[in-house]
Design a protein around this motif. Structure first.
Motif, PDB file in Angstrom:
ATOM      1  N   LYS A 151      -7.075   0.408  -6.133  1.00 54.18           N
ATOM      2  CA  LYS A 151      -8.148  -0.130  -5.299  1.00 54.18           C
ATOM      3  C   LYS A 151      -9.412   0.664  -5.592  1.00 54.18           C
ATOM      4  CE  LYS A 151      -5.154  -0.585  -1.253  1.00 54.18           C
ATOM      5  NZ  LYS A 151      -5.028  -0.153   0.138  1.00 54.18           N
ATOM      6  N   ASP A 191       0.864  -1.164   0.000  1.00 58.65           N
ATOM      7  CA  ASP A 191       0.000   0.000   0.000  1.00 58.65           C
ATOM      8  C   ASP A 191       0.915   1.232   0.000  1.00 58.65           C
ATOM      9  OD1 ASP A 191      -2.290   1.582   0.257  1.00 58.65           O
ATOM     10  OD2 ASP A 191      -2.402   1.347   2.422  1.00 58.65           O
ATOM     11  N   LEU A 227      -0.336  -0.961  -4.471  1.00 61.64           N
ATOM     12  CA  LEU A 227      -1.800  -1.032  -4.432  1.00 61.64           C
ATOM     13  C   LEU A 227      -2.280   0.232  -3.746  1.00 61.64           C
ATOM     14  CD1 LEU A 227      -2.852  -3.808  -5.355  1.00 61.64           C
ATOM     15  CD2 LEU A 227      -3.566  -4.193  -3.027  1.00 61.64           C
ATOM     16  N   LEU A 240      -6.099  -8.540 -10.191  1.00 63.86           N
ATOM     17  CA  LEU A 240      -4.943  -8.630  -9.305  1.00 63.86           C
ATOM     18  C   LEU A 240      -4.069  -9.824  -9.689  1.00 63.86           C
ATOM     19  CD1 LEU A 240      -3.323  -7.639  -6.865  1.00 63.86           C
ATOM     20  CD2 LEU A 240      -4.769  -9.109  -5.434  1.00 63.86           C
TER      21      LEU A 240
END
Length: 120
Positions: free
Chosen positions: A104, A52, A81, A111
């Motif tokens: 996202k 992330d 992500l 994915l």
């Protein structure tokens, strides 16, 4: 079987990523922040890292830079992500050493496809 590390401070997101990738035939380890991920990487090799961007302690850009300093993981593909999708942020991530970007929310098939594409 490929070993993937997913780094995200959101437990529900980590579980969703892990579940999706396990169904795709991958082995997945989870870390709730970049420091835990770096600690895991001292003892285990990963074939791909998914991170992330917005996390406490160390964000995904700084984490990516830190990974690139580790000889064992210097060339491991890193996917970012994020809910963010700006060209500037993508360029910053790429410059830091990221190999790809997934926005996202994403579909499980997208994915898995992205993971397979950066691993080959």
């Amino acid at each position: 079987m490929s070993n993937i590390l997913t780094v995200d401070d959101n437990e529900a997101m980590r579980k969703m990523i892990s579940h999706t990738l396990c169904l795709g035939g991958f082995v997945v380890a989870e870390a709730e922040n970049a420091q835990i991920a770096l600690d895991k990487m001292q003892h285990e090799y990963f074939d791909l890292i998914i991170t992330d961007i917005n996390m406490p302690i160390m964000d995904g850009i700084e984490f990516t830079k830190a990974v690139r300093q580790l000889s064992q993981h210097r060339t491991v593909p890193i996917l970012v992500l994020s809910t963010e999708d700006t060209e500037d942020l993508k360029k910053t991530a790429s410059t830091a050493g990221a190999n790809g970007w997934v926005v996202k929310p994403f579909s499980p098939s997208d994915l898995i496809q992205k993971v397979r594409s950066v691993m080959h």
